[in-house]
Design an enzyme around this catalytic site. Structure first.
Site, PDB file in Angstrom:
ATOM      1  N   ASP A 112       0.680  -1.083   0.037  1.00 30.76           N
ATOM      2  CA  ASP A 112      -0.116  -0.022  -0.056  1.00 30.76           C
ATOM      3  C   ASP A 112       0.809   1.309  -0.258  1.00 30.76           C
ATOM      4  O   ASP A 112       2.186   1.238   0.184  1.00 30.76           O
ATOM      5  CB  ASP A 112      -0.858  -0.096   1.271  1.00 30.76           C
ATOM      6  N   ASP A 161      -8.184  -7.313   0.902  1.00 34.95           N
ATOM      7  CA  ASP A 161      -7.213  -7.660   1.876  1.00 34.95           C
ATOM      8  C   ASP A 161      -7.833  -7.250   3.108  1.00 34.95           C
ATOM      9  O   ASP A 161      -8.413  -6.258   3.222  1.00 34.95           O
ATOM     10  CB  ASP A 161      -5.929  -6.849   1.682  1.00 34.95           C
ATOM     11  N   CYS A 194     -13.232 -28.826   7.777  1.00 38.23           N
ATOM     12  CA  CYS A 194     -12.224 -28.148   7.461  1.00 38.23           C
ATOM     13  C   CYS A 194     -10.939 -29.035   7.384  1.00 38.23           C
ATOM     14  O   CYS A 194     -10.690 -29.740   8.211  1.00 38.23           O
ATOM     15  CB  CYS A 194     -11.770 -26.834   8.277  1.00 38.23           C
ATOM     16  N   CYS A 247      -7.561 -27.693   7.748  1.00 32.26           N
ATOM     17  CA  CYS A 247      -6.510 -27.037   8.301  1.00 32.26           C
ATOM     18  C   CYS A 247      -6.006 -27.781   9.295  1.00 32.26           C
ATOM     19  O   CYS A 247      -6.774 -28.514   9.964  1.00 32.26           O
ATOM     20  CB  CYS A 247      -6.751 -25.665   8.564  1.00 32.26           C
ATOM     21  N   CYS A 271      -8.115 -27.783  12.570  1.00 34.43           N
ATOM     22  CA  CYS A 271      -9.430 -28.570  12.619  1.00 34.43           C
ATOM     23  C   CYS A 271      -8.854 -30.251  12.275  1.00 34.43           C
ATOM     24  O   CYS A 271      -9.770 -30.919  12.909  1.00 34.43           O
ATOM     25  CB  CYS A 271     -10.330 -28.174  11.540  1.00 34.43           C
ATOM     26  N   HIS A 289      -6.161 -21.467  10.466  1.00 35.34           N
ATOM     27  CA  HIS A 289      -7.528 -21.823  10.132  1.00 35.34           C
ATOM     28  C   HIS A 289      -8.485 -20.707   9.592  1.00 35.34           C
ATOM     29  O   HIS A 289      -8.892 -20.961   8.547  1.00 35.34           O
ATOM     30  CB  HIS A 289      -8.435 -22.252  11.650  1.00 35.34           C
TER      31      HIS A 289
END
Length: 380
Positions: free
Chosen positions: A97, A271, A309, A311, A314, A340
């Site tokens: 940015d 973002d 999930c 990840c 999980c 996660h």
């Protein structure tokens, strides 16, 4: 991240469904699948995550922060050490940015003039000047793949005169940013549309930016307290006045339903710090809404956070464990929940890309809201 042989920046639009779009942004450092969510690496790190772990969630691109990096460790030091990619061990694309928003929101004793903004660092009180030219210089030193114009973003609500004055200054700064950026093959410069919630100002800003000519266009000045309804109302017309053949980036957004609504209205890139910040405070985003791991209801729950999930949080840990490490203030809580949350966000983006490509975004969106409306699973 997918390797690509291109030595230039390009955008291919693959499919549309209503206003929603899916495609690929090509850069020398890799392809960015759109709609894309960019994890925020403010100080050359996505907090609580290794770069390899961020990539494993499905992220194609990261965001770095010009204001924070110019103050510490300085852009010159990063350039001396080989650039931001090498410095933070991220080989894929990076968007930086301009620093304008942070100057307005974080810096002390700032003074705004036509030339730029003079301010004192929030870290040590040192004096600095940030102008369109200096912002372009800093982002070049960092080596970012997508560079943002330097702009001014007034806080909302604001009166029309204040919004008009700010927008017109940002357009003059956009021209100066374009001039200072120069010709940098393989690197892109994005203009930033301003204008608050005023439809005529948004159109005026878009025309000014299009006349200058940029590689992509951001919608700035939203997600600053105006509320979702007002933001969506603005996006209903703000995206339509931007070029169809260039990426559209909504800055600083947001919650999952914000993201879905933005994509529905033609946004390609977003973002937000929310996935990582929420993870560090015990909040997890799931298909069924936000789960607060600090709540005592999880203390004896052997089930995963989200059984659908894949990840690490999980797959390998229970809600009871996540609740425990939150209560014990262990660092692993932030690591697991950030992973996660970023995984959830990237899964969300992939779901939208697939739905748009298949021409079934409306049905996908209805299912997204229906599942979230169910709320979390019942306690044990």
């Amino acid at each position: 991240m997918t390797a690509t042989p291109t030595d230039r920046f390009a955008f291919d639009l693959h499919a549309t469904d209503g206003m929603a779009r899916t495609g690929v942004i090509h850069t020398p450092r890799g392809d960015i699948r759109t709609p894309a969510f960019m994890p925020v690496g403010t100080a050359a790190t996505v907090k609580a995550m290794l770069p390899e772990s961020v990539a494993a969630t499905g992220a194609d691109i990261l965001l770095g922060n010009t204001y924070h990096l110019m103050l510490r460790p300085t852009a010159e030091r990063i350039a001396h050490l080989g650039g931001l990619h090498r410095f933070m061990n991220w080989s894929g694309p990076i968007l930086t940015d301009s620093g304008g928003f942070q100057v307005m929101s974080l810096a002390d004793l700032r003074k705004l003039t036509e030339a730029g903004v003079s301010f004192k660092s929030h870290i040590d009180g040192s004096k600095h000047m940030l102008s369109p030219e200096r912002s372009m210089e800093i982002q070049k030193l960092l080596g970012s793949d997508i560079v943002m114009c330097f702009d001014e973003c007034p806080a909302l609500p604001a009166d029309r005169d204040r919004i008009a004055t700010s927008m017109q200054l940002s357009m003059r700064w956009a021209q100066r940013s374009r001039d200072a950026f120069g010709d940098r093959p393989g690197h892109a410069l994005f203009g930033i549309q301003q204008g608050g919630l005023e439809q005529d100002f948004r159109a005026e800003s878009a025309q000014a930016l299009t006349d200058i000519g940029f590689d992509g266009y951001a919608v700035g000045g939203l997600a600053v307290g105006e509320g979702q309804e007002a933001m969506f109302g603005c996006l209903d017309h703000a995206t339509g006045v931007l070029p169809v053949d260039k990426p559209r980036y909504l800055m600083g957004v947001g919650k999952p339903d914000d993201i879905v609504g933005a994509v529905k209205r033609g946004i390609d890139m977003m973002d937000c710090v929310l996935p990582s910040r929420s993870g560090r405070t015990g909040q997890a985003f799931t298909r069924r809404g936000v789960v607060n791991l600090k709540n005592a209801r999880h203390a004896d729950d052997p089930r995963p956070l989200d059984e659908g999930c894949t990840c690490p949080a999980c797959s390998n840990y229970s809600r009871a464990y996540l609740h425990h490490v939150f209560r014990a203030q262990e660092m692993i809580l932030g690591m697991l929940l950030t992973w996660h949350n970023l995984h959830y966000y990237q899964t969300l983006m992939q779901g939208m890309r697939d739905a748009i490509a298949a021409g079934r975004f409306v049905a996908w969106e209805a299912d997204f809201h229906a599942v979230r409306a169910q709320g979390d699973i019942e306690p044990v």
